[in-house]
Design a protein around this motif. Structure first.
Motif, mmCIF file in Angstrom:
data_model
loop_
_atom_site.group_PDB
_atom_site.id
_atom_site.type_symbol
_atom_site.label_atom_id
_atom_site.label_comp_id
_atom_site.label_asym_id
_atom_site.label_seq_id
_atom_site.Cartn_x
_atom_site.Cartn_y
_atom_site.Cartn_z
ATOM 1 N N UNK A 15 12.809 -28.793 -24.713
ATOM 2 C CA UNK A 15 13.864 -29.801 -24.628
ATOM 3 C C UNK A 15 13.414 -31.141 -25.189
ATOM 4 N N UNK A 16 12.234 -31.587 -24.877
ATOM 5 C CA UNK A 16 11.741 -32.880 -25.353
ATOM 6 C C UNK A 16 11.654 -32.901 -26.882
ATOM 7 N N UNK A 17 11.111 -31.841 -27.469
ATOM 8 C CA UNK A 17 11.020 -31.768 -28.928
ATOM 9 C C UNK A 17 12.409 -31.752 -29.561
ATOM 10 N N UNK A 18 13.347 -31.067 -28.908
ATOM 11 C CA UNK A 18 14.701 -31.017 -29.433
ATOM 12 C C UNK A 18 15.352 -32.397 -29.405
ATOM 13 N N UNK A 19 15.144 -33.144 -28.336
ATOM 14 C CA UNK A 19 15.715 -34.496 -28.236
ATOM 15 C C UNK A 19 15.130 -35.389 -29.327
ATOM 16 N N UNK A 20 13.818 -35.365 -29.502
ATOM 17 C CA UNK A 20 13.185 -36.168 -30.551
ATOM 18 C C UNK A 20 13.696 -35.755 -31.922
ATOM 19 N N UNK A 21 13.824 -34.459 -32.154
ATOM 20 C CA UNK A 21 14.314 -33.965 -33.441
ATOM 21 C C UNK A 21 15.742 -34.427 -33.701
ATOM 22 N N UNK A 22 16.592 -34.355 -32.694
ATOM 23 C CA UNK A 22 17.983 -34.795 -32.842
ATOM 24 C C UNK A 22 18.023 -36.284 -33.169
ATOM 25 N N UNK A 23 17.277 -37.093 -32.436
ATOM 26 C CA UNK A 23 17.262 -38.536 -32.696
ATOM 27 C C UNK A 23 16.739 -38.843 -34.097
ATOM 28 N N UNK A 24 15.694 -38.147 -34.505
ATOM 29 C CA UNK A 24 15.129 -38.360 -35.836
ATOM 30 C C UNK A 24 16.128 -37.980 -36.926
ATOM 31 N N UNK A 25 16.766 -36.830 -36.776
ATOM 32 C CA UNK A 25 17.721 -36.388 -37.793
ATOM 33 C C UNK A 25 18.924 -37.330 -37.867
ATOM 34 N N UNK A 26 19.443 -37.765 -36.715
ATOM 35 C CA UNK A 26 20.588 -38.670 -36.722
ATOM 36 C C UNK A 26 20.223 -40.023 -37.322
ATOM 37 N N UNK A 27 19.052 -40.550 -36.982
ATOM 38 C CA UNK A 27 18.642 -41.831 -37.570
ATOM 39 C C UNK A 27 18.410 -41.681 -39.069
#
Length: 170
Positions: free
Chosen positions: A45-57
Motif C-alpha cells: 500500500x505505501x509503495x502504491x500511494x507513493x507511485x500514485x502521487x509521483x505519477x500524478x505530479x
C-alpha cells in the motif's frame, strides 16, 4: 470470485477496505499514465500511494510544460495574425486611395518594421525605470541629434535634461 486471471489475483479477499481502494487507485492511475506495470511495480500500500502521487505530479508537470509551450505558440500566432490583418487593411486602404506601388511598398515596409521592433521600443523598456535613469539613457541616445536642432540651440543643459525627462519615445 477472484482468481489468478483477475488483475488483483486471489489476494483481493485478504485486503482491507483502504488497501482495496489504494490498489484500485494505483491500477487506475498507472493505466491512465500509461506507464504500465513493467519490471518494477508497487508491492504494498505505501509503495502504491507513493507511485500514485509521483505519477500524478509528473502529469501535472508535463501538462504545465505543454501548456506553456502552447501559450507561446498561440501568442506568436496572435501577433502574426494581427500583422496579417494590418497588411490586408493597408492593402485595401492603398487601393481605395490609389497609392502608387512605391508609396504602398514604403507603407508596408514601415508596418513590417513596426511589427518586428515593437517589443523593443524605447518607451517599452524605459517605462520601468526612474526618471534619472530614463534621462541618462535618452541623453545617450538622442542628445547629439537633439542639440543640432534649432529648438535646442543655445539652451541650458537643465532645460535639455527636463525636456528629455518629459519626452515619451514612440
Amino acid at each position: 470470485d477472484f482468481d489468478d486471471s483477475t488483475w488483483l489475483g486471489p489476494d483481493v479477499v485478504n485486503l482491507s477496505g483502504i488497501d482495496r481502494y489504494v490498489t484500485s487507485l494505483y491500477w487506475a492511475v498507472t493505466t491512465f499514465c500509461t506507464v504500465g506495470y513493467g519490471d518494477y511495480a508497487a508491492m504494498n500500500t505505501a509503495e502504491m500511494i507513493v507511485s500514485v502521487l509521483y505519477m500524478l505530479s509528473s502529469i501535472v508537470v508535463a501538462a504545465w510544460i505543454i501548456g506553456s509551450i502552447t501559450l507561446l505558440v498561440v501568442k506568436g500566432d496572435e501577433k502574426t495574425g494581427e500583422y496579417r490583418d494590418n497588411l490586408e487593411t493597408l492593402r485595401q486602404y492603398s487601393d481605395m486611395h490609389r497609392f502608387d506601388k512605391q508609396f504602398a511598398d514604403g507603407l508596408k515596409a514601415q508596418l513590417r518594421l513596426e511589427h518586428y521592433n515593437r517589443e523593443i521600443a524605447d518607451e517599452q523598456v524605459l517605462k520601468n525605470f526612474p526618471s534619472a535613469v530614463r534621462r541618462k539613457v535618452l541623453r545617450k541616445l538622442y542628445l547629439k541629434p537633439l542639440l543640432k536642432t534649432k529648438l535646442m540651440t543655445d539652451v541650458r543643459q537643465q532645460f535639455v535634461d527636463a525636456f528629455l525627462t518629459s519626452c515619451k519615445v514612440d
